[in-house]
Motif scaffolding. Structure first.
Motif, mmCIF file in Angstrom:
data_model
loop_
_atom_site.group_PDB
_atom_site.id
_atom_site.type_symbol
_atom_site.label_atom_id
_atom_site.label_comp_id
_atom_site.label_asym_id
_atom_site.label_seq_id
_atom_site.Cartn_x
_atom_site.Cartn_y
_atom_site.Cartn_z
ATOM 1 N N UNK A 189 0.751 -1.379 0.127
ATOM 2 C CA UNK A 189 0.087 0.053 -0.200
ATOM 3 C C UNK A 189 0.803 1.395 0.186
ATOM 4 N N UNK A 190 0.505 2.312 -0.775
ATOM 5 C CA UNK A 190 1.018 3.429 -0.583
ATOM 6 C C UNK A 190 0.115 4.689 -0.920
ATOM 7 N N UNK A 191 -0.607 5.161 0.218
ATOM 8 C CA UNK A 191 -1.643 6.185 -0.020
ATOM 9 C C UNK A 191 -0.588 7.373 0.063
ATOM 10 N N UNK A 192 -1.235 8.408 -0.683
ATOM 11 C CA UNK A 192 -0.336 9.795 -0.912
ATOM 12 C C UNK A 192 -0.277 10.529 0.384
ATOM 13 N N UNK A 193 0.930 11.118 0.782
ATOM 14 C CA UNK A 193 0.931 12.156 2.140
ATOM 15 C C UNK A 193 -0.048 13.164 2.123
ATOM 16 N N UNK A 194 -0.252 13.308 3.210
ATOM 17 C CA UNK A 194 -1.442 14.449 3.560
ATOM 18 C C UNK A 194 -1.045 15.981 3.490
ATOM 19 N N UNK A 195 -0.388 16.249 2.085
ATOM 20 C CA UNK A 195 -0.048 17.671 2.025
ATOM 21 C C UNK A 195 -1.346 18.528 1.484
ATOM 22 N N UNK A 196 -1.277 19.830 1.751
ATOM 23 C CA UNK A 196 -2.514 20.463 1.362
ATOM 24 C C UNK A 196 -3.180 20.303 0.231
ATOM 25 N N UNK A 197 -2.627 20.153 -0.731
ATOM 26 C CA UNK A 197 -3.052 19.830 -2.212
ATOM 27 C C UNK A 197 -3.793 18.701 -2.492
ATOM 28 N N UNK A 198 -3.392 17.665 -1.404
ATOM 29 C CA UNK A 198 -3.687 16.213 -1.768
ATOM 30 C C UNK A 198 -4.678 15.738 -0.453
ATOM 31 N N UNK A 199 -5.160 16.584 0.436
ATOM 32 C CA UNK A 199 -5.870 16.149 1.399
ATOM 33 C C UNK A 199 -7.010 15.110 0.961
#
Length: 338
Positions: free
Chosen positions: A212-222
């Motif tokens: 698994x590799x969910x994206x990081x919770x950076x502002x543009x990817x929340x």
């Protein structure tokens, strides 16, 4: 008027500290800013203690002394509570991994950075049967499998890539040939920004392996981050035996809304899946970033499994911080329940 303003400000500070310590109580664990704050518990505790010392510098000023002491007390309580929550998940870095059970290794390689030889060495020395490698390309995965074959260990290689030329957009899963043949499930869906690999046993007797590799919770990817966590939680709905590992870009705090009650009592951490490291007392050892000591970093690399797998031991490998990637490997020993 000054006293009223002081009390109002103290109430605001108390509310902020409460949310920072336990956002799950308000359903805010995945909210912007809060999600980032709760992921770095010890770092935030350190900031709170610095602020506590600064406030105490004004304790001699009689007009603001009640306010200063009140806020200092709030900061102290926050530091104690948040540290207690963190430590309760375990800081054990010395657990030994046996090879009699299923051994799972996960390591975000930051685009193949450790190289074939180093990854193969770690896989060989840990005795891993399933290896989840976020940010790892197919050529490197094949190279690792070939190197392991030279050592007498055969692995199947499964890779999902959104861009073959860019390592971060690839995820590779290695499965020992001793576990049987597996096929990548391309119909189940996936995480939105970074790829996740789902492999099912051809004969139906083994677990479903997920890298698994969910994206990081950076502002543009929340929004994508929340959707990714919902997707991986959906794989832990109890309909299959699942062993899932990878860089989740989240801590167990962020999974709170996905927790599901287990048939035998208790709650899963992600759906019905349990976080193996937290279950055996190693769930607070930092896996990222490698420049921070393990007690300070955040635990975002996980191995989780459905209740038919019992966590026996887990270890964050802290001796590979100069390997080129910013993540530490996690190795876990799982045993079939019953």
């Amino acid at each position: 008027m000054l006293a009223i303003l002081g009390w109002l400000l103290a109430l605001v500070i108390a509310a902020c500290l409460t949310v920072a310590a336990w956002p799950q109580a308000f359903g805010l664990e995945q909210a912007p800013v809060v999600a980032q704050v709760v992921s770095m518990r010890i770092g935030v505790v350190g900031i709170a203690l610095v602020l506590l010392l600064l406030f105490l510098c004004f304790v001699g000023w009689q007009r603001v002394r009640p306010f200063v002491l009140g806020v200092a007390s709030l900061l102290l309580v926050f530091a104690l509570v948040s540290t207690g929550i963190h430590v309760s998940r375990g800081l054990d870095t010395g657990q030994s991994i046996g090879d009699d059970d299923l051994v799972v290794l996960t390591w975000n390689t930051l685009g193949d950075e450790p190289g074939i030889d180093e990854i193969a060495r770690v896989v060989d020395e840990t005795g891993a049967d399933a290896v989840m490698l976020p940010e790892t390309t197919l050529p490197l995965g094949v190279g690792v499998a070939e190197r392991l074959r030279e050592l007498g260990k055969r692995f199947w290689v499964h890779t999902t890539g959104y861009s073959p030329s860019y390592g971060a957009l690839n995820t590779t899963l290695l499965i020992s040939a001793e576990l049987g043949e597996y096929t990548t499930d391309s119909e189940v869906g996936g995480t939105r920004t970074l790829p996740t690999v789902v492999a099912r046993p051809d004969d139906g007797s083994g677990p479903v392996f997920v890298a698994a590799h969910p994206v990081a919770p950076v502002p543009q990817q929340m929004r994508n981050w929340r959707a990714d966590l919902e997707f991986v939680a959906g794989l832990c709905d109890g309909s299959d035996s699942v062993v899932m590992a990878g860089d989740f870009n989240s801590t167990v705090d962020h999974w709170w809304r996905f927790r599901t009650e287990l048939d035998g009592g208790g709650m899963g951490d992600l759906g019905v899946c349990r976080d193996a490291a937290a279950a055996v007392g190693a769930g607070a050892v930092g896996t990222w970033p490698t420049w921070a000591p393990p007690w300070l970093g955040t635990n975002i690399d996980h191995v989780v499994a459905t209740p038919d797998w019992t966590p026996i031991a887990a270890r964050v490998l802290t001796g590979l911080d100069d390997s080129g990637t910013d993540h530490r490997p996690v190795v876990v020993q799982l045993r079939r329940t019953g």
